[in-house]
Motif scaffolding. Sequence first.
Motif, PDB file in Angstrom:
ATOM      1  N   MET A   1      11.609  76.392  24.492  1.00 44.32           N
ATOM      2  CA  MET A   1      11.416  74.736  23.956  1.00 44.32           C
ATOM      3  C   MET A   1      11.918  74.029  25.349  1.00 44.32           C
ATOM      4  N   LYS A   2      11.142  73.044  25.828  1.00 44.30           N
ATOM      5  CA  LYS A   2      11.314  72.364  27.035  1.00 44.30           C
ATOM      6  C   LYS A   2      12.613  71.332  26.691  1.00 44.30           C
ATOM      7  N   ARG A   3      13.462  71.327  27.917  1.00 44.87           N
ATOM      8  CA  ARG A   3      14.551  70.730  27.578  1.00 44.87           C
ATOM      9  C   ARG A   3      14.384  69.184  28.099  1.00 44.87           C
ATOM     10  N   ALA A   4      14.817  68.020  27.399  1.00 42.22           N
ATOM     11  CA  ALA A   4      14.490  66.567  27.704  1.00 42.22           C
ATOM     12  C   ALA A   4      15.175  66.315  29.049  1.00 42.22           C
ATOM     13  N   THR A   5      14.370  65.812  29.916  1.00 41.08           N
ATOM     14  CA  THR A   5      15.006  65.252  31.178  1.00 41.08           C
ATOM     15  C   THR A   5      15.913  64.033  30.852  1.00 41.08           C
ATOM     16  N   ALA A   6      17.186  63.845  31.278  1.00 41.61           N
ATOM     17  CA  ALA A   6      17.977  62.637  31.193  1.00 41.61           C
ATOM     18  C   ALA A   6      17.451  61.691  31.996  1.00 41.61           C
ATOM     19  N   VAL A   7      17.638  60.316  31.221  1.00 42.24           N
ATOM     20  CA  VAL A   7      17.207  59.203  32.110  1.00 42.24           C
ATOM     21  C   VAL A   7      18.281  58.823  33.310  1.00 42.24           C
ATOM     22  N   ASN A   8      18.012  58.273  34.513  1.00 38.74           N
ATOM     23  CA  ASN A   8      18.885  57.857  35.596  1.00 38.74           C
ATOM     24  C   ASN A   8      18.727  56.369  35.576  1.00 38.74           C
ATOM     25  N   TYR A   9      19.661  55.589  35.249  1.00 36.01           N
ATOM     26  CA  TYR A   9      19.764  53.988  35.333  1.00 36.01           C
ATOM     27  C   TYR A   9      20.083  53.730  36.740  1.00 36.01           C
ATOM     28  N   PRO A  10      19.193  53.393  38.010  1.00 38.49           N
ATOM     29  CA  PRO A  10      20.007  53.246  38.951  1.00 38.49           C
ATOM     30  C   PRO A  10      20.680  51.819  39.027  1.00 38.49           C
ATOM     31  N   GLY A  11      21.776  51.623  39.764  1.00 36.13           N
ATOM     32  CA  GLY A  11      22.450  50.454  39.776  1.00 36.13           C
ATOM     33  C   GLY A  11      23.495  50.112  38.798  1.00 36.13           C
ATOM     34  N   ARG A  12      23.361  50.978  37.811  1.00 42.77           N
ATOM     35  CA  ARG A  12      24.132  50.921  36.668  1.00 42.77           C
ATOM     36  C   ARG A  12      25.639  51.642  36.874  1.00 42.77           C
ATOM     37  N   GLN A  13      26.692  50.878  36.881  1.00 46.51           N
ATOM     38  CA  GLN A  13      27.820  51.869  36.797  1.00 46.51           C
ATOM     39  C   GLN A  13      28.138  52.637  35.468  1.00 46.51           C
ATOM     40  N   ALA A  36      27.911  55.136  26.333  1.00 40.62           N
ATOM     41  CA  ALA A  36      27.177  55.197  27.400  1.00 40.62           C
ATOM     42  C   ALA A  36      25.667  55.159  27.013  1.00 40.62           C
ATOM     43  N   MET A  37      25.332  55.682  25.636  1.00 40.15           N
ATOM     44  CA  MET A  37      23.957  55.450  25.279  1.00 40.15           C
ATOM     45  C   MET A  37      23.617  54.217  24.892  1.00 40.15           C
ATOM     46  N   SER A  38      24.698  53.498  24.263  1.00 37.74           N
ATOM     47  CA  SER A  38      24.285  52.061  23.888  1.00 37.74           C
ATOM     48  C   SER A  38      24.159  51.286  24.938  1.00 37.74           C
ATOM     49  N   ARG A  39      24.804  51.388  26.159  1.00 34.94           N
ATOM     50  CA  ARG A  39      24.804  50.661  27.293  1.00 34.94           C
ATOM     51  C   ARG A  39      23.480  51.084  28.119  1.00 34.94           C
ATOM     52  N   ARG A  40      23.115  52.479  27.816  1.00 34.29           N
ATOM     53  CA  ARG A  40      21.949  52.970  28.788  1.00 34.29           C
ATOM     54  C   ARG A  40      22.520  53.140  30.249  1.00 34.29           C
ATOM     55  N   CYS A  41      23.670  53.582  30.420  1.00 33.84           N
ATOM     56  CA  CYS A  41      24.306  54.079  31.530  1.00 33.84           C
ATOM     57  C   CYS A  41      24.584  55.540  31.712  1.00 33.84           C
ATOM     58  N   PRO A  42      25.100  56.007  32.981  1.00 37.26           N
ATOM     59  CA  PRO A  42      25.440  57.356  32.843  1.00 37.26           C
ATOM     60  C   PRO A  42      26.873  57.545  32.362  1.00 37.26           C
ATOM     61  N   LEU A  88      25.638  64.975  22.426  1.00 37.74           N
ATOM     62  CA  LEU A  88      25.699  63.871  21.858  1.00 37.74           C
ATOM     63  C   LEU A  88      24.900  62.757  22.421  1.00 37.74           C
ATOM     64  N   ALA A  89      24.729  62.830  23.866  1.00 36.33           N
ATOM     65  CA  ALA A  89      23.877  61.820  24.334  1.00 36.33           C
ATOM     66  C   ALA A  89      22.886  62.427  25.359  1.00 36.33           C
ATOM     67  N   PRO A  90      21.848  62.846  24.697  1.00 36.17           N
ATOM     68  CA  PRO A  90      20.636  63.778  25.556  1.00 36.17           C
ATOM     69  C   PRO A  90      19.856  63.105  26.478  1.00 36.17           C
TER      70      PRO A  90
END
Length: 330
Positions: A1-13, A36-42, A88-90
Amino acid sequence: MKRATAVNYPGRQAVVVGVDGSVSAQGALAWAAAEAMSRRCPLRIVHAFSWPMIGNPLDMTFAGDMNLGLQSAAEGILTEAEAHARELAPDIKVTANLFVGLAAPTLLNAAQNADLVVVGSRGVGGFRGLLVGSVSATMATHAPCPVVVVRPHADGTAFPASPTGRVVVGVDGSEVSAAAIRFAFQEAARRRVGITAVHAAMPTRQHPSLRVPADIVEQVDRQLFAEAMDSKQVLIPGIDVRMKLVHAHPAQALIDASAGAELIVVGSHGRGGFTGMLLGSVSQAVLHHAACPVAVVRPHRTPAVKSSSAGRLQLAITSPDELVGLKELS
């Protein structure tokens, strides 16, 4: 199964969370991952451990075999925490950092570039019966960004990542309170829950000849309360706001309101705090006795922690080879 790639949000602390393998830290990790999921940040996971030393005070040496065991155990704690966070936060970027040094200064250093720091109420080194440990108290007092302290349930289980209560915020009309209100509205909007704003009207001591009728005092309190909440700067449309004026000590009023709440938000110090006080008596009492996670907010970032010439925090205990960053797991 292909692993989902985590999204990087540039500029977000990042949201930073401290872990140490304790139940309290497990709750903090779950809470931080959801945040972090709700803020969409690392999400950045931090663990610190200290090297034990043996020998006389003038000629200390490191216990090699013991140190290797401690490092291996520390790496295990961090690897497990990182794996759990990815479950928890893929969809967000998760990093894990292992440091040699004391937990509190390590987390304070990490907080300099964080949007939020999350810690458990007490770690593996806490005394039995102690509600808030030294690390969480230090972070709430000195961190330059908002700090959320997560306490496990009475049965010892970790606090759930998605509770269903309201966000409670303490209001007293101060600048710090205004910052807490803004934070509370942002958190309520992310969670799509309502806000309960609590203002405690305490009777003031007056000379009998100057006593103001109780109904007038309450009217003034209600007006001040309404003015503090009625700000376009902090109000977000669509949030159910309940304003609760109570005649009690502010700390007790907030502690009572924390029962069943999702989060309680307090300013680092209130209108009655002494100038320069980093953490007021009300926020300290709530931190120690609230029945839900507590967010401590201050209006402005404090000056950065003093760094070494290399730009890293000087820790009290380090390895012989490195000052601080030991390893990064990604």
